[in-house]
Scaffold this active site. Structure first.
Site, PDB file in Angstrom:
ATOM      1  N   GLY A   1      48.776  38.608  62.720  1.00  0.00           N
ATOM      2  CA  GLY A   1      48.295  37.443  61.983  1.00  0.00           C
ATOM      3  C   GLY A   1      47.457  37.883  60.797  1.00  0.00           C
ATOM      4  N   HIS A   2      47.969  38.880  60.093  1.00  0.00           N
ATOM      5  CA  HIS A   2      47.291  39.382  58.903  1.00  0.00           C
ATOM      6  C   HIS A   2      48.274  40.225  58.076  1.00  0.00           C
ATOM      7  CE1 HIS A   2      46.361  42.613  61.964  1.00  0.00           C
ATOM      8  NE2 HIS A   2      46.957  43.304  61.017  1.00  0.00           N
ATOM      9  N   ALA A   3      47.842  40.560  56.869  1.00  0.00           N
ATOM     10  CA  ALA A   3      48.592  41.488  56.010  1.00  0.00           C
ATOM     11  C   ALA A   3      47.599  42.497  55.460  1.00  0.00           C
ATOM     12  CB  ALA A   3      49.271  40.734  54.872  1.00  0.00           C
TER      13      ALA A   3
ATOM     14  N   ARG B   1      52.293  40.027  59.186  1.00  0.00           N
ATOM     15  CA  ARG B   1      52.952  40.331  60.459  1.00  0.00           C
ATOM     16  C   ARG B   1      52.266  39.613  61.614  1.00  0.00           C
ATOM     17  NH1 ARG B   1      50.621  45.349  60.010  1.00  0.00           N
ATOM     18  NH2 ARG B   1      50.985  44.869  57.815  1.00  0.00           N
TER      19      ARG B   1
END
Ligand code: TYD
Length: 135
Positions: free
Chosen positions: A51-53, A98
């Site tokens: 839950g981040h990039a 992702r």
């Protein structure tokens, strides 16, 4: 497209009746030098990770044990990769959102990373990520 760069890398395998062996040599088998290794384990059923990039970070993700799904999104295209082989690594280049879910019981998700942990390298907001990637 950034997503085209995100590929399964098949790592070397030494098959043996005593058990198999896989090894990873930085820059030879993966396209970056390794500064950090971390792993997710004891993940409860139904949990979601990621839950981040990342702005600059390169990573390789390996299902050391068990299985899980990795959902990738470069802001234009999305794809999901099911990870269930200890000799496969998913290379993720910078600027990819992702999410990881569908962890099997006993799954271990190992991540090789090109940099030390640095919170300022993260997009934790999908909206901010999309704004920057489409700019
Ligand atoms: P988080 O980014 O939420 O994990 P995931 O990638 O599974 O979503 O990280 C959880 C916490 O761990 C957060 O407080 C940051 C910290 N952390 C470190 O201190 N070092 C690390 O190398 C990583 C990956 C996370």
């Amino acid at each position: 497209m950034n997503l085209d760069k995100c590929k399964i890398i098949e790592l070397p395998r030494i098959n043996d009746l005593r058990g198999n062996l896989t090894f990873i040599e930085a820059s030879r088998h993966i396209p970056f030098d390794i500064r950090r290794v971390y792993y997710l384990y004891d993940v409860p059923g139904g949990a979601e990770r990621g839950g981040h990039a990342h702005k600059e970070l390169h990573q390789l993700i390996i299902a050391m044990s068990g299985s899980f799904d990795i959902h990738l999104d470069d802001g234009h295209t999305k794809k999901t990769v099911h990870m269930n082989r200890s000799y496969n690594g998913l290379y993720i280049c910078p600027m990819i959102w992702r999410e990881i879910d569908n962890f099997s019981s006993g799954a271990v998700c190992m991540v090789l990373a090109s940099e030390y942990y640095d919170e300022s390298d993260y997009y934790r907001s999908y909206t901010n990520f999309i704004d920057d990637v489409r700019r």
